[in-house]
Design an enzyme around this catalytic site. Sequence first.
Site, PDB file in Angstrom:
ATOM      1  N   GLY A   1       0.826  -1.199   0.000  1.00  9.16           N
ATOM      2  CA  GLY A   1       0.000   0.000   0.000  1.00  9.16           C
ATOM      3  C   GLY A   1       0.861   1.249   0.000  1.00  9.16           C
TER       4      GLY A   1
ATOM      5  N   SER B   1      -2.039  -4.207  -5.670  1.00  9.43           N
ATOM      6  CA  SER B   1      -2.168  -5.549  -6.258  1.00  9.43           C
ATOM      7  C   SER B   1      -2.416  -6.568  -5.157  1.00  9.43           C
ATOM      8  CB  SER B   1      -0.897  -5.933  -7.021  1.00  9.43           C
ATOM      9  OG  SER B   1      -0.571  -4.942  -7.965  1.00  9.43           O
TER      10      SER B   1
ATOM     11  N   GLU C   1      17.041  -6.992  -4.646  1.00 10.08           N
ATOM     12  CA  GLU C   1      16.635  -7.575  -5.911  1.00 10.08           C
ATOM     13  C   GLU C   1      17.866  -8.025  -6.718  1.00 10.08           C
ATOM     14  OE1 GLU C   1      17.069  -6.519  -9.605  1.00 10.08           O
ATOM     15  OE2 GLU C   1      15.985  -4.736  -8.990  1.00 10.08           O
TER      16      GLU C   1
HETATM   17  C1  LIG Z   1      -0.271  -3.205 -12.939  1.00  7.09           C
HETATM   18  C2  LIG Z   1       0.096  -2.259 -11.850  1.00  7.09           C
HETATM   19  C3  LIG Z   1       0.272  -2.739 -10.555  1.00  7.09           C
HETATM   20  C4  LIG Z   1       0.578  -1.868  -9.508  1.00  7.09           C
HETATM   21  N1  LIG Z   1       0.708  -2.366  -8.244  1.00  7.09           N
HETATM   22  C5  LIG Z   1       0.924  -1.523  -7.215  1.00  7.09           C
HETATM   23  C6  LIG Z   1       0.947  -1.998  -5.872  1.00  7.09           C
HETATM   24  O1  LIG Z   1       0.777  -3.189  -5.623  1.00  7.09           O
HETATM   25  N2  LIG Z   1       1.143  -1.131  -4.862  1.00  7.09           N
HETATM   26  C7  LIG Z   1       1.340   0.214  -5.100  1.00  7.09           C
HETATM   27  O2  LIG Z   1       1.556   0.942  -4.157  1.00  7.09           O
HETATM   28  N3  LIG Z   1       1.324   0.716  -6.365  1.00  7.09           N
HETATM   29  C8  LIG Z   1       1.108  -0.124  -7.421  1.00  7.09           C
HETATM   30  N4  LIG Z   1       1.061   0.370  -8.713  1.00  7.09           N
HETATM   31  C9  LIG Z   1       1.149   1.806  -8.905  1.00  7.09           C
HETATM   32  C10 LIG Z   1       2.363   2.306  -9.663  1.00  7.09           C
HETATM   33  O3  LIG Z   1       3.483   2.301  -8.847  1.00  7.09           O
HETATM   34  C11 LIG Z   1       2.025   3.709 -10.184  1.00  7.09           C
HETATM   35  O4  LIG Z   1       1.021   3.564 -11.167  1.00  7.09           O
HETATM   36  C12 LIG Z   1       3.197   4.423 -10.786  1.00  7.09           C
HETATM   37  O5  LIG Z   1       4.146   4.738  -9.818  1.00  7.09           O
HETATM   38  C13 LIG Z   1       2.779   5.705 -11.528  1.00  7.09           C
HETATM   39  O6  LIG Z   1       1.984   6.520 -10.739  1.00  7.09           O
HETATM   40  P1  LIG Z   1       0.588   7.097 -11.301  1.00  7.09           P
HETATM   41  O7  LIG Z   1      -0.188   5.930 -11.794  1.00  7.09           O
HETATM   42  O8  LIG Z   1      -0.017   7.934 -10.265  1.00  7.09           O
HETATM   43  O9  LIG Z   1       0.962   7.964 -12.558  1.00  7.09           O
HETATM   44  P2  LIG Z   1       1.448   9.500 -12.529  1.00  7.09           P
HETATM   45  O10 LIG Z   1       2.538   9.647 -11.545  1.00  7.09           O
HETATM   46  O11 LIG Z   1       0.277  10.401 -12.419  1.00  7.09           O
HETATM   47  O12 LIG Z   1       2.064   9.614 -13.986  1.00  7.09           O
HETATM   48  C14 LIG Z   1       1.282   9.938 -15.141  1.00  7.09           C
HETATM   49  C15 LIG Z   1       2.235  10.278 -16.272  1.00  7.09           C
HETATM   50  O13 LIG Z   1       3.030  11.411 -15.909  1.00  7.09           O
HETATM   51  C16 LIG Z   1       4.396  11.116 -16.013  1.00  7.09           C
HETATM   52  N5  LIG Z   1       5.157  11.803 -14.967  1.00  7.09           N
HETATM   53  C17 LIG Z   1       4.885  11.895 -13.649  1.00  7.09           C
HETATM   54  N6  LIG Z   1       5.855  12.536 -13.005  1.00  7.09           N
HETATM   55  C18 LIG Z   1       6.787  12.854 -13.923  1.00  7.09           C
HETATM   56  C19 LIG Z   1       8.044  13.518 -13.874  1.00  7.09           C
HETATM   57  N7  LIG Z   1       8.593  13.966 -12.756  1.00  7.09           N
HETATM   58  N8  LIG Z   1       8.733  13.637 -15.032  1.00  7.09           N
HETATM   59  C20 LIG Z   1       8.218  13.165 -16.218  1.00  7.09           C
HETATM   60  N9  LIG Z   1       7.052  12.542 -16.316  1.00  7.09           N
HETATM   61  C21 LIG Z   1       6.335  12.389 -15.173  1.00  7.09           C
HETATM   62  C22 LIG Z   1       4.469   9.600 -15.840  1.00  7.09           C
HETATM   63  O14 LIG Z   1       5.658   9.055 -16.412  1.00  7.09           O
HETATM   64  C23 LIG Z   1       3.226   9.140 -16.549  1.00  7.09           C
HETATM   65  O15 LIG Z   1       3.471   9.047 -17.922  1.00  7.09           O
HETATM   66  C24 LIG Z   1       0.744  -0.491  -9.772  1.00  7.09           C
HETATM   67  C25 LIG Z   1       0.571  -0.003 -11.075  1.00  7.09           C
HETATM   68  C26 LIG Z   1       0.234  -0.871 -12.104  1.00  7.09           C
HETATM   69  C27 LIG Z   1       0.057  -0.317 -13.483  1.00  7.09           C
END
Ligand SMILES: Cc1cc2nc3c(=O)[nH]c(=O)nc-3n(C[C@H](O)[C@H](O)[C@H](O)COP(=O)(O)OP(=O)(O)OC[C@H]3O[C@@H](n4cnc5c(N)ncnc54)[C@H](O)[C@@H]3O)c2cc1C
Lengths: 299, 384
Positions: free
Chosen positions: B129, B163, B246
Amino acid sequence: MDFQLTDDQRALKAGVRELLTARFGRERLRAGADDGPPGLDRSLWRELGEAGLFALRLPEADGGVGLGLPEAVLAFEEAGRVLLSGPLIATYLAAGTVDGAATGETVVAAVDGVLVEWLAEADVVRGDATGAEPLRSVDPLTPLHRVPAPGVSLGADPDAALLTSLLTAAEQLGGAARTCELAVQHARTREQFGQPIGAFQAIKHLCAQMLVRVEVARAAVYAAAVTADPTDVAAARLLADEAAVRGARDCLQVHGGMGFTWESDVHLYLKRAWVRTQRAGGVTQSEGMLADDLLAGAD
Amino acid sequence: MDLAYTPEEEEFRARLREWLAKVLPSLPPKPSPDDWPGRRTYDLGWQRMLYDAGYAGLHWPVDAGGRGATPTQHLIYLEETEKAGAPYVGANFVGLLHAGPTIASEGSAEQRARWLPPVLRGEEVWCQGFSEPDAGSDLAALRTRAWRDGDDYVVSGSKIWTSHAEVADWCELLVRTDATAPRHRGISWLAMPMDAPGITVRPLRTLAGSAEFAEVFLDEVRIPVAHRVGAENDGWRVTMVTLSYERGTAFVGEVVACRRVLGELAREARKNGRWDDPALRRRLGRLNAEFRALWRLTQWNVSESQRTGGVPGVGGSVFKLRYSHTRQELYDAAAEVLGPEALDLGREWTLDRLSSLSYTIAAGTSQIQQNIVAERILGLPKGR
Ligand SMILES: Cc1cc2nc3c(=O)[nH]c(=O)nc-3n(C[C@H](O)[C@H](O)[C@H](O)COP(=O)(O)OP(=O)(O)OC[C@H]3O[C@@H](n4cnc5c(N)ncnc54)[C@H](O)[C@@H]3O)c2cc1C
């Protein structure tokens, strides 16, 4: 398994770099580009011979260094890094069969497809260069001739094409790594909008991808040097060619208008990378071989 | 530079192969992807078999109940289990690869004794989380609050993209314990029992149609202070430490699998006639080069961490950037091979193509990875 450079290999690489920094610095490179047409520096060539560059793989009993392909690859990577001029690979492959090649007394060129690099400067030519005509080489530092009847005669060694491809990949790797460094150096110092351009993400991401291509290619090239397997070599060649050509292109972009000038070194890296992609069959052949490999054992 | 395995490493491989050949036929049938309780049982059952055979926690330190295997042995383990078609870590992922190692290196003796053995024995499932609706790439912006009340923290907020949340027993939870401190210094790491009152899990459907992750709402959930790993407000560091576990092996099994799929693609293309297209052949040939190189890069990174004693460094970002991209290319090429069939969800490759889309997002997006490479490896300045 220990897929990392040994201490000896590190020392060898550092030694070659030191030698080349001392004997083939930027002024040397620029002299060839700016005062052309470039001649071959015979004294440098002999010095490379003395340092053992051409005799790396000859047994010590024959006056060689007795080292393997990985060492040759590391040395040629360094040569590629500084754009060392001359028919290095042809001469390396001739060592042991052509008198004086190992010591750098004799300069050897080779017919590769329809092209011959450094024909006019060579003492010995492998293959049939009858009717060869000079062409206006895109790379100011690599004189080229075209032969009327294509043939591949890279040397007597049955593995000549394979080794040419592998050592070319090593040179491409060195060039690619260098263009990444040049781009990063420029990105840290050139300022626009009140900050180094390297603080802009668009520039950062170009540089990051350059490094990714270099490191992926490095793993492939070094592995091919260890296995000498033709499919590994084809893979190494593809990735190293790409890392070198795209690396030079991106380096040019990072340099802005300066990158488009003759004065900058960037175009020399790009043009040399283009020349190297033509060697020993090139991209199409590598891709074809790698495709066929996928069906190997499928029948 | 040496790609040959030592006699001890080969012996390890041989014993493992022998064991896999013996036990894999006795596995129960794979549950359907939507059957979460079934998947949990299946994944835990496999973990138990590993435990009984002495392969559980192979790469964990011995004093944490692991086998203290070298990175190369771990590489061999991942390669061989994939080649033999053994189950993936699945629901054990967070327990074995993230929360477990965090507890192993930062937890007290009591905490280690409580939480590690059930992970190794395949008895408890963990989820992660971390991400929140307003804290994704910018994880340090997380806002889920925890305040002290006697021997408990009281936690309110929400997590997202968690997840395996539906089937987890525990959640490694990042919470804000000091709202006034600089962002990275007000975060704590808590182990939250998923059956505590005040937790609501709402499954989210992915674009592939199944519910792989969930939203987790926390409404005054009480978590004993004793469940905090590391010092209060030191949770950011506690979390980052784990990354060093890892050791360059994160995608070993997957690269092996991708190479197998690529061979299958070539055979399928020959069967359906598309192999006659030189452009397709060249595309597949190039992918062969890519995956061969990614395999070599894996061996390179593993050898490096073996030499340095475990810390993989930022080289993992280089690997992840190229691998996630190439995996997507692989399944795009699969679609070219399949032609109209690529629109059929009944084809395995169609679903795999959909799930490959998460690779450039999860665990640090490609943009964030490029920032990391540029700033931490190449030394470019931080900026806008
Ligand atoms: C299949 C899957 C499983 C997951 N499982 C888990 C889990 O078990 N536990 C958990 O905690 N999280 C989990 N996640 C979350 C995952 O870590 C986040 O989706 C990821 O870190 C991106 O955050 P966001 O989705 O909020 O996207 P955002 O941070 O909003 O990003 C949106 C877009 O903006 C870009 N962006 C954001 N900041 C910058 C920057 N500084 N410079 C350039 N571009 C930027 C990103 O690259 C992306 O293209 C999971 C995600 C997926 C897809």
